[in-house]
Design a protein around this motif. Structure first.
Motif, PDB file in Angstrom:
ATOM      1  N   LEU A  61       0.972  -1.208  -0.076  1.00 36.09           N
ATOM      2  CA  LEU A  61      -0.012  -0.034  -0.096  1.00 36.09           C
ATOM      3  C   LEU A  61       0.790   1.423  -0.112  1.00 36.09           C
ATOM      4  O   LEU A  61       2.048   1.402   0.849  1.00 36.09           O
ATOM      5  CB  LEU A  61      -0.840   0.111   1.196  1.00 36.09           C
ATOM      6  N   ALA A  62       0.576   2.332  -0.981  1.00 39.41           N
ATOM      7  CA  ALA A  62       1.088   3.481  -1.017  1.00 39.41           C
ATOM      8  C   ALA A  62       0.527   4.305  -1.763  1.00 39.41           C
ATOM      9  O   ALA A  62      -0.212   4.226  -2.750  1.00 39.41           O
ATOM     10  CB  ALA A  62       2.678   3.457  -1.633  1.00 39.41           C
ATOM     11  N   GLY A  63       0.381   5.521  -1.298  1.00 39.30           N
ATOM     12  CA  GLY A  63      -0.339   6.858  -1.993  1.00 39.30           C
ATOM     13  C   GLY A  63      -1.876   6.454  -2.531  1.00 39.30           C
ATOM     14  O   GLY A  63      -2.426   7.230  -3.525  1.00 39.30           O
ATOM     15  N   ALA A  70       2.174 -10.897  -9.543  1.00 36.39           N
ATOM     16  CA  ALA A  70       2.273 -12.344  -9.926  1.00 36.39           C
ATOM     17  C   ALA A  70       3.382 -12.940 -10.251  1.00 36.39           C
ATOM     18  O   ALA A  70       4.391 -12.319 -10.843  1.00 36.39           O
ATOM     19  CB  ALA A  70       1.043 -12.800 -10.718  1.00 36.39           C
ATOM     20  N   ALA A  71       3.487 -14.412  -9.917  1.00 36.62           N
ATOM     21  CA  ALA A  71       4.606 -15.033 -10.324  1.00 36.62           C
ATOM     22  C   ALA A  71       5.226 -15.000 -11.809  1.00 36.62           C
ATOM     23  O   ALA A  71       6.393 -15.016 -12.374  1.00 36.62           O
ATOM     24  CB  ALA A  71       4.837 -16.596  -9.852  1.00 36.62           C
ATOM     25  N   ASP A  72       4.177 -14.850 -12.789  1.00 41.85           N
ATOM     26  CA  ASP A  72       4.445 -14.791 -14.092  1.00 41.85           C
ATOM     27  C   ASP A  72       5.038 -13.475 -14.717  1.00 41.85           C
ATOM     28  O   ASP A  72       5.331 -13.225 -15.714  1.00 41.85           O
ATOM     29  CB  ASP A  72       3.229 -14.998 -14.995  1.00 41.85           C
ATOM     30  N   GLY A  73       5.384 -12.507 -13.689  1.00 38.77           N
ATOM     31  CA  GLY A  73       5.775 -11.230 -13.988  1.00 38.77           C
ATOM     32  C   GLY A  73       4.884  -9.879 -13.995  1.00 38.77           C
ATOM     33  O   GLY A  73       5.199  -9.098 -14.313  1.00 38.77           O
ATOM     34  N   THR A  74       3.596 -10.255 -13.898  1.00 37.42           N
ATOM     35  CA  THR A  74       2.608  -9.172 -13.912  1.00 37.42           C
ATOM     36  C   THR A  74       2.544  -8.430 -12.604  1.00 37.42           C
ATOM     37  O   THR A  74       2.530  -9.064 -11.449  1.00 37.42           O
ATOM     38  CB  THR A  74       1.243  -9.823 -14.181  1.00 37.42           C
ATOM     39  N   VAL A  75       2.445  -7.132 -12.612  1.00 42.54           N
ATOM     40  CA  VAL A  75       2.378  -6.272 -11.610  1.00 42.54           C
ATOM     41  C   VAL A  75       0.953  -5.303 -11.830  1.00 42.54           C
ATOM     42  O   VAL A  75       0.981  -4.716 -12.979  1.00 42.54           O
ATOM     43  CB  VAL A  75       3.419  -5.355 -11.453  1.00 42.54           C
ATOM     44  N   SER A  76       0.267  -5.233 -10.833  1.00 44.87           N
ATOM     45  CA  SER A  76      -1.104  -4.370 -11.162  1.00 44.87           C
ATOM     46  C   SER A  76      -1.093  -3.284  -9.707  1.00 44.87           C
ATOM     47  O   SER A  76      -0.648  -3.560  -8.815  1.00 44.87           O
ATOM     48  CB  SER A  76      -2.370  -5.160 -11.033  1.00 44.87           C
ATOM     49  N   ALA A  77      -1.835  -2.214 -10.214  1.00 51.74           N
ATOM     50  CA  ALA A  77      -1.892  -1.220  -9.399  1.00 51.74           C
ATOM     51  C   ALA A  77      -3.797  -1.019  -9.282  1.00 51.74           C
ATOM     52  O   ALA A  77      -4.377  -0.826 -10.325  1.00 51.74           O
ATOM     53  CB  ALA A  77      -1.429   0.055  -9.548  1.00 51.74           C
ATOM     54  N   TYR A  78      -4.263  -0.979  -8.223  1.00 49.92           N
ATOM     55  CA  TYR A  78      -5.555  -0.588  -7.899  1.00 49.92           C
ATOM     56  C   TYR A  78      -5.826   0.391  -7.042  1.00 49.92           C
ATOM     57  O   TYR A  78      -5.042   0.790  -6.238  1.00 49.92           O
ATOM     58  CB  TYR A  78      -6.202  -2.073  -7.183  1.00 49.92           C
ATOM     59  N   ALA A  79      -6.874   1.163  -7.075  1.00 53.55           N
ATOM     60  CA  ALA A  79      -7.249   2.050  -6.195  1.00 53.55           C
ATOM     61  C   ALA A  79      -7.749   1.474  -5.054  1.00 53.55           C
ATOM     62  O   ALA A  79      -8.356   0.221  -4.876  1.00 53.55           O
ATOM     63  CB  ALA A  79      -8.633   3.000  -6.662  1.00 53.55           C
ATOM     64  N   ALA A  80      -7.061   1.696  -3.956  1.00 56.08           N
ATOM     65  CA  ALA A  80      -7.209   1.023  -2.496  1.00 56.08           C
ATOM     66  C   ALA A  80      -8.673   1.047  -1.967  1.00 56.08           C
ATOM     67  O   ALA A  80      -9.057   0.150  -1.357  1.00 56.08           O
ATOM     68  CB  ALA A  80      -6.331   1.411  -1.481  1.00 56.08           C
ATOM     69  N   TRP A  87      -3.377   0.380 -13.654  1.00 54.65           N
ATOM     70  CA  TRP A  87      -2.652  -0.012 -14.736  1.00 54.65           C
ATOM     71  C   TRP A  87      -2.242  -1.438 -14.324  1.00 54.65           C
ATOM     72  O   TRP A  87      -2.364  -2.054 -13.252  1.00 54.65           O
ATOM     73  CB  TRP A  87      -1.372   0.705 -14.758  1.00 54.65           C
ATOM     74  N   ARG A  88      -1.722  -2.047 -15.490  1.00 60.48           N
ATOM     75  CA  ARG A  88      -1.222  -3.528 -15.273  1.00 60.48           C
ATOM     76  C   ARG A  88      -0.151  -3.620 -16.488  1.00 60.48           C
ATOM     77  O   ARG A  88      -0.312  -3.062 -17.218  1.00 60.48           O
ATOM     78  CB  ARG A  88      -2.390  -4.662 -15.819  1.00 60.48           C
ATOM     79  N   ARG A  89       0.993  -4.311 -15.872  1.00 64.17           N
ATOM     80  CA  ARG A  89       2.183  -4.385 -16.509  1.00 64.17           C
ATOM     81  C   ARG A  89       2.923  -5.769 -16.355  1.00 64.17           C
ATOM     82  O   ARG A  89       2.793  -6.221 -15.478  1.00 64.17           O
ATOM     83  CB  ARG A  89       3.356  -3.359 -16.301  1.00 64.17           C
ATOM     84  N   ARG A  90       2.960  -6.151 -17.707  1.00 62.62           N
ATOM     85  CA  ARG A  90       3.711  -7.569 -17.858  1.00 62.62           C
ATOM     86  C   ARG A  90       5.335  -7.644 -17.841  1.00 62.62           C
ATOM     87  O   ARG A  90       5.547  -7.090 -19.002  1.00 62.62           O
ATOM     88  CB  ARG A  90       3.036  -8.612 -18.744  1.00 62.62           C
TER      89      ARG A  90
END
Length: 379
Positions: A61-63, A70-80, A87-90
């Motif tokens: 959590l930040a900002g 995820a282990a496959d290299g996916t990083v996601s950002a959600y409104a808390a 966004w989602r980045r692989r």
């Protein structure tokens, strides 16, 4: 050593939507006391597949955002607050530790020792650096630095703005240790790091110079297995007090300024720690939850109802102590006496990442990549 993952069949989850009120799970063996409480799902999402082996992929959590990997290299950002995905980045690399978040960055580590920093606002890659071994826990991000502990016992600090390496601190790794390691914990002007030899070190953030060292676990026994005393759970800092624990070792209360051990208790800890104004809460290697007086280590209570599970570190949520476990459930406990109050099943997979709390919201991620935002509500 590798802890076995307890996985069940995947359970499909929908995207974000309107809050869904759930009744507490029926668990008569625990003697639940919270008849007036229910667990409310505020939002839920699927971030991607789990790791094939036990690695620390846990929400950060930040900002006002929640970041998940995820282990496959996916990083996601959600409104808390709402669960809206920003966004989602692989990535091109698998992820084995992270994310850590702070200073406008989201940072993950890989099995090959890469450290990758993304812009928290957009998910664009800021920089990529390298440490000396696989990263199995979230990096610490803050005070203009990214501090990474790798599985070979080394700690590396990178400049947050550029990824340039500032310093490297090296500790010898025992012949046999648990698979995995703790995350560095940032304190003012420094970082505190646990090691597989049972030691805890405070390092200056500028140079990586040792400020003090404390012994948490003392190896005992004839075999390498018996002598394992890994400090694999994250130290916890509250004010001028620091608390740490080791496997087959001790729980200790430490003075943050000089590393002096104020008290200790013999206990093998495999989950983690949380602290409030009165107590230190500890999940041990047998699946029991303890409350110790934070001032002197005296036992306040012990809950055995979840014994036999592998529990996460506890968290403090809406006036309760909450812990997750290998049965895929969260359990809220009364802090004054350890009574189980309410239970919630997240999905079919075990949970190995400690819940994260912000205000009334609790966030949890299981090993099949489900993320839920929850809170307790009156019936």
């Amino acid at each position: 050593m590798r802890w076995a993952l307890v996985l069940a069949l995947p359970l499909a989850l929908g995207g974000c939507g309107t809050p869904d009120l759930l009744e507490a799970d029926d668990a008569p063996s625990l003697g639940l006391a919270g008849d007036d409480l229910a667990v409310e799902i505020l939002w839920q999402a699927r971030v991607g597949p789990a790791a094939e082996r036990e690695q620390r992929l846990e929400p950060a959590l930040a900002g006002g955002r929640l970041f998940a990997a995820a282990a496959d290299g996916t990083v996601s950002a959600y409104a808390a607050d709402s669960g809206e995905r920003h966004w989602r980045r692989r990535l091109e690399h698998r992820i084995s530790g992270g994310p850590g978040a702070g200073d406008g960055l989201v940072v993950v580590g890989t099995p090959k020792g890469e450290v990758i920093a993304l812009e928290a606002e957009s998910g664009e890659q800021r920089w990529q650096a390298r440490t000396t071994s696989e990263v199995l826990a979230p990096p610490a991000v803050g005070q203009g630095a990214v501090v990474v502990r790798s599985n070979d016992g080394r700690v590396v600090a990178f400049a947050a703005d550029s990824g340039a390496r500032r310093w490297l601190y090296d500790r010898n790794v025992p012949a046999l240790s648990l698979r995995g390691h703790s995350s560095p914990v940032l304190v003012r002007g420094g970082t505190v790091v646990g090691f597989d030899n049972g030691r805890l070190s405070a390092l200056t953030l500028r140079e990586g110079a040792p400020a003090w060292e404390a012994t948490v676990g003392v190896p005992r026994g004839r075999t390498d297995l018996e002598r394992m005393v890994d400090v694999d759970v994250d130290p916890v800092v509250d004010g001028n007090d620091l608390f740490a624990a080791s496997y087959q070792g001790r729980v200790v209360g430490v003075a943050l300024n000089d590393g002096r051990i104020a008290w200790s208790r013999e206990l093998s800890v495999g989950g983690g720690l949380a602290v409030d104004d009165s107590n230190l809460y500890v999940t041990d290697a047998s699946g029991r939850l303890w409350a110790f007086d934070r001032r002197n280590g005296a036992t306040v209570w012990r809950m055995d109802a979840l014994e036999g599970q592998r529990l996460t570190a506890p968290a403090l949520h809406q006036g309760h102590v909450v812990v997750a476990g290998s049965d895929g459930h969260l359990t809220w406990v009364a802090p004054e006496d350890g009574r189980p109050v309410v239970r919630h099943r997240v999905g079919g997979a075990r949970i190995s990442a400690a819940p994260r709390v912000a205000g009334e919201r609790l966030y949890v991620q299981d090993l099949e990549g489900r993320v839920q935002a929850l809170r307790l509500s009156e019936r």
